[in-house]
Each structure stands twice: as structure tokens, then as C-alpha cells.
Design a protein around this motif. Structure first.
Motif, PDB file in Angstrom:
ATOM      1  N   PHE A 112      38.447  -2.672 -10.766  1.00  0.00           N
ATOM      2  CA  PHE A 112      37.167  -2.112  -9.921  1.00  0.00           C
ATOM      3  C   PHE A 112      37.558  -2.330  -8.521  1.00  0.00           C
ATOM      4  O   PHE A 112      37.244  -1.468  -7.469  1.00  0.00           O
ATOM      5  CB  PHE A 112      35.894  -2.797 -10.401  1.00  0.00           C
ATOM      6  N   LEU A 113      37.994  -3.631  -7.601  1.00  0.00           N
ATOM      7  CA  LEU A 113      37.622  -4.057  -6.564  1.00  0.00           C
ATOM      8  C   LEU A 113      38.967  -3.176  -5.427  1.00  0.00           C
ATOM      9  O   LEU A 113      38.977  -2.240  -5.029  1.00  0.00           O
ATOM     10  CB  LEU A 113      37.904  -5.668  -5.928  1.00  0.00           C
ATOM     11  N   PRO A 114      40.509  -3.440  -6.567  1.00  0.00           N
ATOM     12  CA  PRO A 114      41.468  -2.448  -5.980  1.00  0.00           C
ATOM     13  C   PRO A 114      40.950  -1.106  -5.757  1.00  0.00           C
ATOM     14  O   PRO A 114      41.583  -0.049  -5.014  1.00  0.00           O
ATOM     15  CB  PRO A 114      42.232  -3.219  -6.642  1.00  0.00           C
ATOM     16  N   LEU A 115      40.318  -0.814  -6.756  1.00  0.00           N
ATOM     17  CA  LEU A 115      40.136   0.903  -6.675  1.00  0.00           C
ATOM     18  C   LEU A 115      39.125   1.604  -5.681  1.00  0.00           C
ATOM     19  O   LEU A 115      39.492   2.643  -4.978  1.00  0.00           O
ATOM     20  CB  LEU A 115      39.271   1.315  -8.355  1.00  0.00           C
ATOM     21  N   THR A 116      38.170   0.812  -5.262  1.00  0.00           N
ATOM     22  CA  THR A 116      37.276   0.741  -4.217  1.00  0.00           C
ATOM     23  C   THR A 116      37.898   0.726  -2.921  1.00  0.00           C
ATOM     24  O   THR A 116      37.819   2.123  -1.790  1.00  0.00           O
ATOM     25  CB  THR A 116      35.592  -0.098  -4.507  1.00  0.00           C
ATOM     26  N   VAL A 117      38.285  -0.161  -3.217  1.00  0.00           N
ATOM     27  CA  VAL A 117      39.380  -0.523  -1.468  1.00  0.00           C
ATOM     28  C   VAL A 117      40.678   0.351  -1.062  1.00  0.00           C
ATOM     29  O   VAL A 117      40.887   1.145  -0.214  1.00  0.00           O
ATOM     30  CB  VAL A 117      39.828  -2.142  -1.753  1.00  0.00           C
ATOM     31  N   GLY A 118      41.059   0.683  -2.474  1.00  0.00           N
ATOM     32  CA  GLY A 118      41.755   1.584  -1.870  1.00  0.00           C
ATOM     33  C   GLY A 118      41.407   3.283  -1.967  1.00  0.00           C
ATOM     34  O   GLY A 118      42.307   3.559  -1.381  1.00  0.00           O
ATOM     35  N   VAL A 119      40.890   3.449  -2.667  1.00  0.00           N
ATOM     36  CA  VAL A 119      40.046   4.759  -1.372  1.00  0.00           C
ATOM     37  C   VAL A 119      39.429   4.421  -0.130  1.00  0.00           C
ATOM     38  O   VAL A 119      39.076   5.629   0.571  1.00  0.00           O
ATOM     39  CB  VAL A 119      38.171   5.446  -2.795  1.00  0.00           C
ATOM     40  N   VAL A 120      38.905   3.227   0.145  1.00  0.00           N
ATOM     41  CA  VAL A 120      38.380   2.864   1.725  1.00  0.00           C
ATOM     42  C   VAL A 120      39.463   2.942   2.165  1.00  0.00           C
ATOM     43  O   VAL A 120      40.011   4.050   3.482  1.00  0.00           O
ATOM     44  CB  VAL A 120      37.224   1.642   1.823  1.00  0.00           C
ATOM     45  N   ALA A 121      40.885   2.651   2.238  1.00  0.00           N
ATOM     46  CA  ALA A 121      41.989   2.420   3.027  1.00  0.00           C
ATOM     47  C   ALA A 121      42.596   3.578   2.140  1.00  0.00           C
ATOM     48  O   ALA A 121      43.049   4.478   4.383  1.00  0.00           O
ATOM     49  CB  ALA A 121      42.675   1.131   2.418  1.00  0.00           C
ATOM     50  N   GLY A 122      42.771   3.911   2.138  1.00  0.00           N
ATOM     51  CA  GLY A 122      43.509   5.797   1.169  1.00  0.00           C
ATOM     52  C   GLY A 122      43.008   6.566   2.592  1.00  0.00           C
ATOM     53  O   GLY A 122      43.469   7.717   2.770  1.00  0.00           O
ATOM     54  N   ASP A 123      41.770   6.782   2.570  1.00  0.00           N
ATOM     55  CA  ASP A 123      40.746   7.481   3.615  1.00  0.00           C
ATOM     56  C   ASP A 123      41.015   7.486   5.055  1.00  0.00           C
ATOM     57  O   ASP A 123      40.561   7.939   5.690  1.00  0.00           O
ATOM     58  CB  ASP A 123      39.143   7.783   2.730  1.00  0.00           C
ATOM     59  N   THR A 124      41.492   6.408   5.619  1.00  0.00           N
ATOM     60  CA  THR A 124      41.314   6.101   6.830  1.00  0.00           C
ATOM     61  C   THR A 124      42.106   6.699   7.946  1.00  0.00           C
ATOM     62  O   THR A 124      40.712   7.760   8.930  1.00  0.00           O
ATOM     63  CB  THR A 124      41.811   4.411   7.214  1.00  0.00           C
ATOM     64  N   ILE A 125      43.444   7.287   7.902  1.00  0.00           N
ATOM     65  CA  ILE A 125      43.493   8.198   8.466  1.00  0.00           C
ATOM     66  C   ILE A 125      43.708   9.502   8.329  1.00  0.00           C
ATOM     67  O   ILE A 125      43.253  10.087   8.666  1.00  0.00           O
ATOM     68  CB  ILE A 125      44.914   7.862   9.382  1.00  0.00           C
ATOM     69  N   ALA A 126      44.007   9.772   6.978  1.00  0.00           N
ATOM     70  CA  ALA A 126      44.087  10.879   6.023  1.00  0.00           C
ATOM     71  C   ALA A 126      42.730  11.941   5.719  1.00  0.00           C
ATOM     72  O   ALA A 126      42.859  12.779   6.496  1.00  0.00           O
ATOM     73  CB  ALA A 126      44.712  10.999   4.550  1.00  0.00           C
ATOM     74  N   GLY A 127      41.834  10.570   6.232  1.00  0.00           N
ATOM     75  CA  GLY A 127      40.375  11.738   5.757  1.00  0.00           C
ATOM     76  C   GLY A 127      39.894  11.923   7.302  1.00  0.00           C
ATOM     77  O   GLY A 127      39.527  13.460   7.048  1.00  0.00           O
ATOM     78  N   GLU A 128      40.154  11.029   8.344  1.00  0.00           N
ATOM     79  CA  GLU A 128      39.758  12.379   9.869  1.00  0.00           C
ATOM     80  C   GLU A 128      40.916  13.138   9.696  1.00  0.00           C
ATOM     81  O   GLU A 128      40.410  14.423  10.663  1.00  0.00           O
ATOM     82  CB  GLU A 128      40.209  11.256  10.656  1.00  0.00           C
ATOM     83  N   ALA A 129      42.012  13.311   9.862  1.00  0.00           N
ATOM     84  CA  ALA A 129      42.888  14.240   9.787  1.00  0.00           C
ATOM     85  C   ALA A 129      42.532  15.627   8.515  1.00  0.00           C
ATOM     86  O   ALA A 129      42.196  16.908   9.086  1.00  0.00           O
ATOM     87  CB  ALA A 129      43.803  13.912   9.241  1.00  0.00           C
ATOM     88  N   SER A 130      42.040  16.011   7.325  1.00  0.00           N
ATOM     89  CA  SER A 130      41.546  16.386   6.430  1.00  0.00           C
ATOM     90  C   SER A 130      40.493  16.690   7.620  1.00  0.00           C
ATOM     91  O   SER A 130      40.759  18.268   7.207  1.00  0.00           O
ATOM     92  CB  SER A 130      41.152  15.683   5.190  1.00  0.00           C
ATOM     93  N   LEU A 131      39.758  16.001   7.631  1.00  0.00           N
ATOM     94  CA  LEU A 131      37.901  16.917   8.264  1.00  0.00           C
ATOM     95  C   LEU A 131      38.681  17.045   9.367  1.00  0.00           C
ATOM     96  O   LEU A 131      37.808  18.059  10.184  1.00  0.00           O
ATOM     97  CB  LEU A 131      37.196  15.547   8.123  1.00  0.00           C
ATOM     98  N   GLY A 132      39.442  17.292  10.012  1.00  0.00           N
ATOM     99  CA  GLY A 132      40.338  17.959  11.652  1.00  0.00           C
ATOM    100  C   GLY A 132      38.771  16.582  12.711  1.00  0.00           C
ATOM    101  O   GLY A 132      39.309  17.796  14.015  1.00  0.00           O
ATOM    102  N   THR A 133      38.842  15.839  12.490  1.00  0.00           N
ATOM    103  CA  THR A 133      38.397  15.088  13.327  1.00  0.00           C
ATOM    104  C   THR A 133      39.122  13.815  14.344  1.00  0.00           C
ATOM    105  O   THR A 133      38.544  13.783  14.771  1.00  0.00           O
ATOM    106  CB  THR A 133      36.931  14.182  12.793  1.00  0.00           C
TER     107      THR A 133
END
Length: 301
Positions: free
Chosen positions: A105-126
Motif C-alpha cells: 500500500f505505501l509503495p503504491l501511493t508513493v509511486g503515484v505521487v513520485a511518478g506525477d512530479t514532473i510528468a504531471g506538470e508536463a501533461s497539464l501544460g504548466t
């Protein structure tokens, strides 16, 4: 010149078309307070998302389900020893829930947060707008890593506090018998529980650094999240294969369940120190890889 591109470190400094010449006299100044302001903004965004609170709520359900299950049906002598200990002292709910959560459970949630750090901003265009601000790529990476570390600490704290509260509500609470057979009061156990939270949060730093690096490789956050979570599972599988014993000490998951020394008397912080050194090594290596990748890529979104 047609077809020419700006160096990666100058992409964020390029002025908009038609801007006055005075705007390009030099790079923007970056006051020291800009880093703290950016970190505060990152934490507000991270902990202001419904997704973040949904993941923390899911983690809080783990100790609740453990306590309710033991309350409904006493495992007795046939169940695992740590489950049987809950019936005599509700404070063991925190320890049990943490042990259950670390592998999945902890690796699953941490993986979501860490994987979204840069790629999430790029996906949103920000992402390019963050780089236009007086931040810089290195500072932005450091802030993103700090945000992921803050989530690791919040996740471990959520499990520990929820476990202690629900355990106290459903079972008797009193002096705690440690693994060494010694008994400590509530204050002594609180200190050990705090160290356990710190231990688990540190244990997830290596995975967070890996996720940060993967996040710089793509603009698809779901892909980065999935890859990080898969690597967390793969590391644990590799750690169980005797044929690969030589690499076991170097896996970021090597010390995830090595907090037993914190539950003995006298208190031994050796395992905490070894775990911290391993995770900091992963942070240094994959942080450098993330920086190398991030500073040489053109940010177009």
C-alpha cells in the motif's frame, strides 16, 4: 536561423515574441525566498488535491480494518503472533498496520505521487510556466523531491496515528512489551513509534527518487506512476530470490522491514542509520540522473 533550437538551460529564459529588448538583458534574478515560496506552493497543491487525501484515507483504512477484524474474531493461538498481541494491547495496531502496508500500500501511493512530479506538470501544460518563474530546473527538481518526501512522512504518520487511535478505542491500552521482552510505558512506546514513522518515511525516499527520474522521461504521468509501482514490486521479488543474494543489500527495499531494532531495549539505531545511508545513496544517484535528463530536454508543454 530556421530550425535552430535553444539550449535546454535557456528555454525558460526565452522572452515572448515582441518583448522589449530590456527584458533580455540577462537571466531573471532568483531571490533566496523563491525556493521556499515554490516549496510552499508545491505542498499546498499536493495536499490540496482530492487524490492525495483519498490515498491518505485509504491508508488510514488499513489499521481500521486490522483492528475491526481482530475485534470481531480473536485470532487466538492459531493466528500470527503480532495479531494476537493486539487483543492485549491496542497500541500494537499501529505496528501491525505498518508491517502490512510497507510491501504494497505505501509503495503504491508513493509511486503515484513520485511518478506525477514532473510528468504531471508536463501533461497539464504548466511545466514551462514553472520554469519561466524564478525557480530554475535544479530548484524545481529539489522542490518536487521535497514534496514527495513530505508525502512519505504524511503517509507513515497517518497509519501510525490512526492505528494508535483505533487500537485505543477497541482494545485495552497499557505498558508495551517489546521484542526483547522488556516493558516500556506509553511515553517510551511513543518515542519508538515516532522513530518507526521516520524509519518508514526514509525507506520510501529511494523509491521516490526513482519515480522522480522516471517522471522526467515522459509526459504521460500514468506511465511514470505505473513504472514506479512495478519497480517497487520487482525490487521486493528480487529480494526474495536466493540466487540474487549478492544484490540484496543494494535494493532500495532491502531494509523496508528492518525496524525490529527500534522495538528492543536498549534502543539500537543501527538499522535506522543503514537504511538512511542506502536511501540517500539512491537519492543521490537517481536525483543526479533526473537532473541530467531534465536539464538537457526541451520543455514544450
Amino acid at each position: 536561423m530556421r530550425g535552430s533550437t535553444l539550449p535546454a538551460e535557456q528555454v525558460e529564459q526565452a522572452p515572448p515574441a515582441g518583448a522589449p529588448d530590456r527584458l533580455v538583458a540577462g537571466p531573471p534574478t532568483r531571490p533566496r525566498s523563491a525556493g521556499w515560496s515554490l516549496l510552499g506552493s508545491e505542498l499546498r497543491v499536493l495536499f490540496g488535491r482530492r487524490r492525495t487525501w483519498a490515498m491518505l484515507a485509504a491508508l488510514a483504512l488499513v489499521p481500521v480494518l486490522v483492528a475491526v477484524a481482530v475485534r470481531i474474531e480473536d485470532p487466538g493461538r492459531d493466528g500470527p503472533p503480532f495479531l494476537g498481541s493486539i487483543t492485549s494491547n491496542g497500541l500494537f495496531v499501529s505496528l501491525t498496520a505498518m508491517t502490512v502496508s510497507i510491501p504494497l500500500f505505501l509503495p503504491l501511493t508513493v509511486g503515484v505521487v513520485a511518478g506525477d512530479t514532473i510528468a504531471g506538470e508536463a501533461s497539464l501544460g504548466t511545466l514551462r510556466y514553472l520554469l519561466v518563474a524564478p525557480a530554475g530546473r535544479l530548484r524545481l527538481l529539489a522542490v518536487k523531491m521535497a514534496g514527495a518526501a513530505a508525502f512519505c512522512l504524511a503517509a507513515a504518520t497517518t497509519i501510525a496515528l490512526t492505528g494508535a487511535l483505533v487500537g485505543a478505542a477497541l482494545f485495552p491500552v497499557g505498558p508495551v512489551t517489546l521484542l526483547s521482552g522488556d516493558t516500556v510505558g506509553l511515553g517510551g512506546y511513543a518515542v519508538r513509534l515516532g522513530l518507526l514513522v521516520l524509519y518508514v518515511a526514509l525507506s520510501l525516499l529511494g523509491l521516490s527518487a526513482v519515480g522522480l527520474f522516471i517522471s522526467t522521461l515522459t509526459t504521460v504521468p500514468v506511465g511514470a506512476m505505473a513504472a514506479t509501482v512495478v519497480l517497487a514490486g520487482a525490487a521486493q521479488v528480487l529480494g526474495q530470490l536466493p540466487q540474487l543474494e549478492v544484490i540484496h543489500p543494494w535494493l532500495f527495499s532491502a531494509h523496508w522491514l528492518g525496524f525490529a531494532d527500534l522495538l528492543r531495549s536498549p534502543l539500537d539505531l543501527g538499522s535506522l542509520g543503514e537504511n538512511a545511508l542506502l536511501q540517500l545513496a539512491y537519492l543521490a544517484v537517481f536525483g543526479s540522473l533526473a537532473y541530467g535528463r531534465f536539464t538537457t530536454k526541451d520543455v514544450l508543454s
